[in-house]
Design an enzyme around this catalytic site. Structure first.
Site, PDB file in Angstrom:
ATOM      1  N   LYS A  87      24.855  29.484   7.818  1.00  0.00           N
ATOM      2  CA  LYS A  87      25.708  30.258   8.321  1.00  0.00           C
ATOM      3  C   LYS A  87      26.358  31.101   6.976  1.00  0.00           C
ATOM      4  CE  LYS A  87      29.656  30.398  11.397  1.00  0.00           C
ATOM      5  NZ  LYS A  87      29.331  31.190  12.390  1.00  0.00           N
TER       6      LYS A  87
HETATM    7  N1  PPE Z   1      24.592  32.807  16.326  1.00  0.00           N
HETATM    8  C1  PPE Z   1      25.855  33.484  15.368  1.00  0.00           C
HETATM    9  C2  PPE Z   1      25.156  34.496  14.734  1.00  0.00           C
HETATM   10  C3  PPE Z   1      26.868  32.855  15.238  1.00  0.00           C
HETATM   11  O1  PPE Z   1      27.715  33.732  14.290  1.00  0.00           O
HETATM   12  C4  PPE Z   1      27.434  31.821  16.004  1.00  0.00           C
HETATM   13  C5  PPE Z   1      28.804  31.420  15.895  1.00  0.00           C
HETATM   14  C6  PPE Z   1      26.263  31.170  16.892  1.00  0.00           C
HETATM   15  C7  PPE Z   1      25.283  31.671  17.026  1.00  0.00           C
HETATM   16  C8  PPE Z   1      26.977  30.030  17.905  1.00  0.00           C
HETATM   17  O2  PPE Z   1      27.023  28.888  16.995  1.00  0.00           O
HETATM   18  P1  PPE Z   1      28.011  27.641  17.114  1.00  0.00           P
HETATM   19  O3  PPE Z   1      29.563  28.393  16.948  1.00  0.00           O
HETATM   20  O4  PPE Z   1      27.796  26.708  16.108  1.00  0.00           O
HETATM   21  O5  PPE Z   1      27.709  27.269  18.683  1.00  0.00           O
HETATM   22  N2  PPE Z   1      29.787  32.539  15.657  1.00  0.00           N
HETATM   23  C9  PPE Z   1      31.185  32.272  15.450  1.00  0.00           C
HETATM   24  C10 PPE Z   1      31.861  33.680  15.617  1.00  0.00           C
HETATM   25  C11 PPE Z   1      32.188  34.246  14.355  1.00  0.00           C
HETATM   26  C12 PPE Z   1      33.262  35.417  14.246  1.00  0.00           C
HETATM   27  O6  PPE Z   1      33.877  34.951  13.140  1.00  0.00           O
HETATM   28  O7  PPE Z   1      33.205  36.152  15.069  1.00  0.00           O
HETATM   29  C13 PPE Z   1      31.738  31.220  16.147  1.00  0.00           C
HETATM   30  O8  PPE Z   1      31.558  31.296  17.674  1.00  0.00           O
HETATM   31  O9  PPE Z   1      32.709  30.491  15.960  1.00  0.00           O
END
Ligand code: PPE
Length: 314
Positions: free
Chosen positions: A159
């Site tokens: 990330k």
């Molecule tokens: N794909 C991407 C590209 C991504 O950025 C996130 C989180 C996810 C999948 C889902 O991952 P998880 O949060 O671990 O379930 N994206 C973040 C948003 C970022 C932003 O600043 O806008 C988040 O959901 O926190």
């Protein structure tokens, strides 16, 4: 606008929000060399609790390792402890937590391994990511004309800040065209994910989600959904998703820390299913929210309680 909280954590100490500044010639500014996390702290019936803290910290450490941030100075245990303390000192009931590790000030030039890796932990109150109605009504999205970062270019399992230049192109185009979000296809043309969310497709009662090899972030909400499906007896598997399967799906929904579980009601102006939140998304939402708000027991150990020492001010 962000509403400032009292304190941000920097390299082991708490500093005032306004002092959390970096030099313009920090390596990260020119070269995008940061890794970060997004974590939610929920208000449960028993007080604030951080969702899947261990898994988020682990992904942060993994991201730093992929980018050879060998001078990342904090262990997962130290980071996890500091994150709990961060929520406590800022006296918040629920918030969004943003840990960031960045290559800081020192040398200039692409190789940042001699620059310090500075670690910051910040939090703030963040509302509904895709709008207030999104969770109940569903959102209108498009398939992006931008391809998701490809293997051998930017590693999707990390990330990293730089990945979000690709996400920004996807998101800005979608919003400019009147959609809430864009879905990116991978370099082979299969469905990858949204600019900041993983994606799930339901057809005939079965869920599929694109595998890690399709340039997706290994989402922690995604993993939670797989676990919940196991419990609820909903068949789920990782499979390549051809674009057109989106259009003929019974339901499509996003998952993410910020987006939580957000149903999609149309894609490229084609109505998905009945054009509103479907029964499987709703079932998963109900289960997810009852665990994170403490209505149901935390049967997977997903929540780290934050002990509130003083009465909560807001
Ligand atoms: N794909 C991407 C590209 C991504 O950025 C996130 C989180 C996810 C999948 C889902 O991952 P998880 O949060 O671990 O379930 N994206 C973040 C948003 C970022 C932003 O600043 O806008 C988040 O959901 O926190």
């Amino acid at each position: 606008m962000l509403t400032p909280t009292a304190r941000i954590w920097r390299n082991g100490e708490f500093i005032p929000w306004d002092e959390a500044k970096i030099h313009v010639l920090s390596h990260v500014v020119s070269y995008g060399s940061s890794v970060f996390e997004g974590i939610r702290c929920y208000e449960t019936v028993g007080g604030p609790a951080i969702f899947r803290l261990r898994e988020h910290v682990r992904r942060m450490v993994d991201s730093a390792k992929i980018y050879r941030m060998d001078n990342f100075r904090f262990s997962p245990e130290e980071l996890a402890e500091a994150i709990v303390e961060l929520v406590r000192v800022n006296n918040l009931r629920s918030c969004y937590i943003r840990p960031i590790a960045l290559r800081g000030y020192g040398e200039m030039g692409v190789n940042g391994t001699k620059n310090p890796t500075d670690v910051y932990l910040a939090c703030w109150e963040w509302g509904k990511y895709l709008g207030p109605e999104a969770l109940a009504e569903g959102v209108d999205v498009c398939v992006s004309s931008w391809t998701r970062i490809a293997p051998n270019t930017l590693p999707a399992l990390a990330k990293a800040g730089a990945n979000y230049m690709n996400s920004q192109l996807i998101k800005m185009e979608a919003v400019a065209n009147g959609y809430s979000e864009g879905i990116a296809l991978d370099a082979s043309g299969y469905v990858s994910e949204g600019s900041g969310e993983n994606i799930f497709v339901v057809r005939d009662g079965k869920i599929i989600t694109p595998p890690l090899g399709t340039s997706v972030l290994p989402g922690i909400t995604r993993d939670s959904i797989v676990t919940l499906c196991g419990d609820l007896g909903i068949p789920i598997s990782e499979q390549m998703v051809p674009r057109e399967l989106l259009y003929i799906a019974d339901e499509v929904f996003f998952s993410g820390t910020a987006a939580e579980i957000t149903p999609i009601r149309s894609i490229d102006r084609i109505t998905i299913g009945k054009g509103h939140r479907g029964p499987i998304a709703e079932k998963l939402q109900n289960e997810f929210f009852s665990i994170v708000n403490g209505a149901k027991p935390d049967r997977y150990g997903w929540l780290t309680p934050v002990e509130v020492r003083q009465p909560v001010a807001r």
